[in-house]
Motif scaffolding. Sequence first.
Motif, PDB file in Angstrom:
ATOM      1  N   ASP A  75     -38.278 -37.560   1.155  1.00 23.74           N
ATOM      2  CA  ASP A  75     -38.623 -38.973   1.021  1.00 23.74           C
ATOM      3  C   ASP A  75     -37.797 -39.791   2.013  1.00 23.74           C
ATOM      4  O   ASP A  75     -36.572 -39.706   2.035  1.00 23.74           O
ATOM      5  N   PRO A  76     -38.456 -40.605   2.868  1.00 24.33           N
ATOM      6  CA  PRO A  76     -37.699 -41.430   3.808  1.00 24.33           C
ATOM      7  C   PRO A  76     -36.786 -42.442   3.137  1.00 24.33           C
ATOM      8  O   PRO A  76     -35.866 -42.967   3.768  1.00 24.33           O
ATOM      9  N   ALA A  77     -37.018 -42.708   1.847  1.00 24.72           N
ATOM     10  CA  ALA A  77     -36.140 -43.633   1.125  1.00 24.72           C
ATOM     11  C   ALA A  77     -34.690 -43.160   1.152  1.00 24.72           C
ATOM     12  O   ALA A  77     -33.763 -43.971   1.169  1.00 24.72           O
ATOM     13  N   VAL A  78     -34.487 -41.834   1.166  1.00 24.20           N
ATOM     14  CA  VAL A  78     -33.125 -41.296   1.211  1.00 24.20           C
ATOM     15  C   VAL A  78     -32.411 -41.758   2.469  1.00 24.20           C
ATOM     16  O   VAL A  78     -31.257 -42.201   2.435  1.00 24.20           O
ATOM     17  N   GLU A  79     -33.110 -41.684   3.603  1.00 27.22           N
ATOM     18  CA  GLU A  79     -32.504 -42.087   4.871  1.00 27.22           C
ATOM     19  C   GLU A  79     -32.260 -43.597   4.903  1.00 27.22           C
ATOM     20  O   GLU A  79     -31.210 -44.053   5.378  1.00 27.22           O
ATOM     21  N   TYR A  80     -33.206 -44.375   4.393  1.00 21.87           N
ATOM     22  CA  TYR A  80     -33.021 -45.824   4.359  1.00 21.87           C
ATOM     23  C   TYR A  80     -31.813 -46.200   3.500  1.00 21.87           C
ATOM     24  O   TYR A  80     -31.016 -47.070   3.866  1.00 21.87           O
ATOM     25  N   LEU A  81     -31.692 -45.549   2.345  1.00 21.77           N
ATOM     26  CA  LEU A  81     -30.569 -45.836   1.453  1.00 21.77           C
ATOM     27  C   LEU A  81     -29.244 -45.449   2.105  1.00 21.77           C
ATOM     28  O   LEU A  81     -28.245 -46.161   1.975  1.00 21.77           O
ATOM     29  N   ARG A  82     -29.238 -44.306   2.791  1.00 26.56           N
ATOM     30  CA  ARG A  82     -28.013 -43.858   3.450  1.00 26.56           C
ATOM     31  C   ARG A  82     -27.587 -44.825   4.544  1.00 26.56           C
ATOM     32  O   ARG A  82     -26.397 -45.126   4.703  1.00 26.56           O
ATOM     33  N   ARG A  83     -28.562 -45.343   5.277  1.00 30.69           N
ATOM     34  CA  ARG A  83     -28.250 -46.195   6.429  1.00 30.69           C
ATOM     35  C   ARG A  83     -28.004 -47.660   6.046  1.00 30.69           C
ATOM     36  O   ARG A  83     -27.120 -48.311   6.617  1.00 30.69           O
ATOM     37  N   PHE A  84     -28.787 -48.180   5.100  1.00 29.32           N
ATOM     38  CA  PHE A  84     -28.812 -49.627   4.915  1.00 29.32           C
ATOM     39  C   PHE A  84     -28.300 -50.112   3.554  1.00 29.32           C
ATOM     40  O   PHE A  84     -28.102 -51.318   3.377  1.00 29.32           O
ATOM     41  N   SER A  85     -28.099 -49.211   2.592  1.00 28.92           N
ATOM     42  CA  SER A  85     -27.581 -49.665   1.300  1.00 28.92           C
ATOM     43  C   SER A  85     -26.069 -49.450   1.251  1.00 28.92           C
ATOM     44  O   SER A  85     -25.487 -48.805   2.125  1.00 28.92           O
ATOM     45  N   LYS A  86     -25.439 -49.970   0.236  1.00 30.45           N
ATOM     46  CA  LYS A  86     -24.007 -49.783   0.031  1.00 30.45           C
ATOM     47  C   LYS A  86     -23.740 -48.650  -0.959  1.00 30.45           C
ATOM     48  O   LYS A  86     -22.607 -48.459  -1.403  1.00 30.45           O
ATOM     49  N   MET A  87     -24.783 -47.890  -1.279  1.00 26.54           N
ATOM     50  CA  MET A  87     -24.656 -46.805  -2.251  1.00 26.54           C
ATOM     51  C   MET A  87     -23.995 -45.595  -1.605  1.00 26.54           C
ATOM     52  O   MET A  87     -24.274 -45.261  -0.459  1.00 26.54           O
ATOM     53  N   ASP A  88     -23.113 -44.929  -2.374  1.00 27.60           N
ATOM     54  CA  ASP A  88     -22.561 -43.673  -1.872  1.00 27.60           C
ATOM     55  C   ASP A  88     -23.549 -42.543  -2.153  1.00 27.60           C
ATOM     56  O   ASP A  88     -24.598 -42.755  -2.765  1.00 27.60           O
ATOM     57  N   ARG A  89     -23.213 -41.356  -1.683  1.00 24.62           N
ATOM     58  CA  ARG A  89     -24.169 -40.249  -1.787  1.00 24.62           C
ATOM     59  C   ARG A  89     -24.488 -39.888  -3.226  1.00 24.62           C
ATOM     60  O   ARG A  89     -25.635 -39.586  -3.550  1.00 24.62           O
ATOM     61  N   ASP A  90     -23.482 -39.898  -4.087  1.00 21.61           N
ATOM     62  CA  ASP A  90     -23.724 -39.556  -5.486  1.00 21.61           C
ATOM     63  C   ASP A  90     -24.724 -40.515  -6.120  1.00 21.61           C
ATOM     64  O   ASP A  90     -25.614 -40.105  -6.873  1.00 21.61           O
ATOM     65  N   LEU A  91     -24.585 -41.786  -5.818  1.00 20.19           N
ATOM     66  CA  LEU A  91     -25.481 -42.788  -6.403  1.00 20.19           C
ATOM     67  C   LEU A  91     -26.879 -42.676  -5.811  1.00 20.19           C
ATOM     68  O   LEU A  91     -27.877 -42.874  -6.523  1.00 20.19           O
ATOM     69  N   ILE A  92     -26.966 -42.360  -4.530  1.00 14.03           N
ATOM     70  CA  ILE A  92     -28.286 -42.146  -3.924  1.00 14.03           C
ATOM     71  C   ILE A  92     -28.995 -40.988  -4.610  1.00 14.03           C
ATOM     72  O   ILE A  92     -30.160 -41.094  -4.999  1.00 14.03           O
ATOM     73  N   VAL A  93     -28.291 -39.875  -4.779  1.00 13.44           N
ATOM     74  CA  VAL A  93     -28.885 -38.705  -5.423  1.00 13.44           C
ATOM     75  C   VAL A  93     -29.286 -39.034  -6.861  1.00 13.44           C
ATOM     76  O   VAL A  93     -30.400 -38.702  -7.295  1.00 13.44           O
ATOM     77  N   GLU A  94     -28.409 -39.699  -7.582  1.00 16.37           N
ATOM     78  CA  GLU A  94     -28.695 -40.056  -8.972  1.00 16.37           C
ATOM     79  C   GLU A  94     -29.965 -40.884  -9.077  1.00 16.37           C
ATOM     80  O   GLU A  94     -30.826 -40.645  -9.936  1.00 16.37           O
ATOM     81  N   ASN A  95     -30.111 -41.873  -8.197  1.00 18.64           N
ATOM     82  CA  ASN A  95     -31.275 -42.753  -8.262  1.00 18.64           C
ATOM     83  C   ASN A  95     -32.544 -42.071  -7.785  1.00 18.64           C
ATOM     84  O   ASN A  95     -33.625 -42.319  -8.337  1.00 18.64           O
ATOM     85  N   MET A  96     -32.441 -41.199  -6.796  1.00 14.87           N
ATOM     86  CA  MET A  96     -33.628 -40.465  -6.351  1.00 14.87           C
ATOM     87  C   MET A  96     -34.126 -39.522  -7.440  1.00 14.87           C
ATOM     88  O   MET A  96     -35.337 -39.354  -7.635  1.00 14.87           O
ATOM     89  N   LEU A  97     -33.218 -38.909  -8.169  1.00 16.21           N
ATOM     90  CA  LEU A  97     -33.619 -38.046  -9.286  1.00 16.21           C
ATOM     91  C   LEU A  97     -34.284 -38.865 -10.389  1.00 16.21           C
ATOM     92  O   LEU A  97     -35.269 -38.432 -10.988  1.00 16.21           O
ATOM     93  N   ARG A  98     -33.753 -40.063 -10.624  1.00 13.72           N
ATOM     94  CA  ARG A  98     -34.333 -40.923 -11.657  1.00 13.72           C
ATOM     95  C   ARG A  98     -35.751 -41.344 -11.274  1.00 13.72           C
ATOM     96  O   ARG A  98     -36.659 -41.334 -12.105  1.00 13.72           O
ATOM     97  N   VAL A  99     -35.943 -41.702 -10.004  1.00 16.61           N
ATOM     98  CA  VAL A  99     -37.276 -42.089  -9.542  1.00 16.61           C
ATOM     99  C   VAL A  99     -38.247 -40.903  -9.670  1.00 16.61           C
ATOM    100  O   VAL A  99     -39.398 -41.072 -10.078  1.00 16.61           O
ATOM    101  N   CYS A 100     -37.772 -39.706  -9.341  1.00 16.73           N
ATOM    102  CA  CYS A 100     -38.630 -38.534  -9.397  1.00 16.73           C
ATOM    103  C   CYS A 100     -39.073 -38.219 -10.816  1.00 16.73           C
ATOM    104  O   CYS A 100     -40.254 -37.962 -11.065  1.00 16.73           O
ATOM    105  N   PHE A 101     -38.147 -38.231 -11.752  1.00 19.31           N
ATOM    106  CA  PHE A 101     -38.463 -37.741 -13.090  1.00 19.31           C
ATOM    107  C   PHE A 101     -38.717 -38.837 -14.123  1.00 19.31           C
ATOM    108  O   PHE A 101     -39.253 -38.554 -15.186  1.00 19.31           O
TER     109      PHE A 101
END
Length: 201
Positions: A171-197
């Motif tokens: 999902d390109p959202a991962v790259e956007y979050l990594r580049r443009f959000s203030k979220m760390d990797r753990d929070l990105i992963v947590e939120n992507m899993l939440r969106v998925c399931f």
Amino acid sequence: MSIFSKLNFKDQAFRLREDAILDATTTILANKGFDLMTMDDVANLIGISKPSLYKHFKSKEDLVGAAMIRLLDGATAQLESFPANYSAKERLSALLEWALRVRLDGGLPFLPSTSNAVREMLMRNLKYVGRVIKLNSQLENLVITAQKDGHLSKNLSSDVILFSYYARSCDPAVEYLRRFSKMDRDLIVENMLRVCFQGLE
């Protein structure tokens, strides 16, 4: 006993260099893609001559195929390492978490989704195809089991769930979050899993 303990020094050095080559290949693929990557790029990144590189892999296609096979083997090993008491949904979630973390570390190039030429190249690699079929079968069975357990929607086709699951890993959202959000990797992963399931509710 590890595989390296069974090898002599020369064989160990050869295997370690091959691992370094595949690491470099994965990094370059994640950054430049297949079309722009060259054998010179790989040799230069790890500091070896191109003739030395060709002792391990005779072409860019062979090199990329080996890198993708190693990635699939890593996914299969992860899947088989999860505790026996994990439910089917927990296994799917844990594997997606692993894939997202590998991706955020630059180690998960999504070559088959980039071009028809790349897909055709990989489909000619029988070892790669065998690994894909094995992993796909395992994940398909987990999706079907999770639906039977009531942990995933029974109103959706298992194919829809499976391919949506695959899509989350690239999902390109991962790259956007990594580049443009203030979220760390753990929070990105947590939120992507939440969106998925759990969706967006």
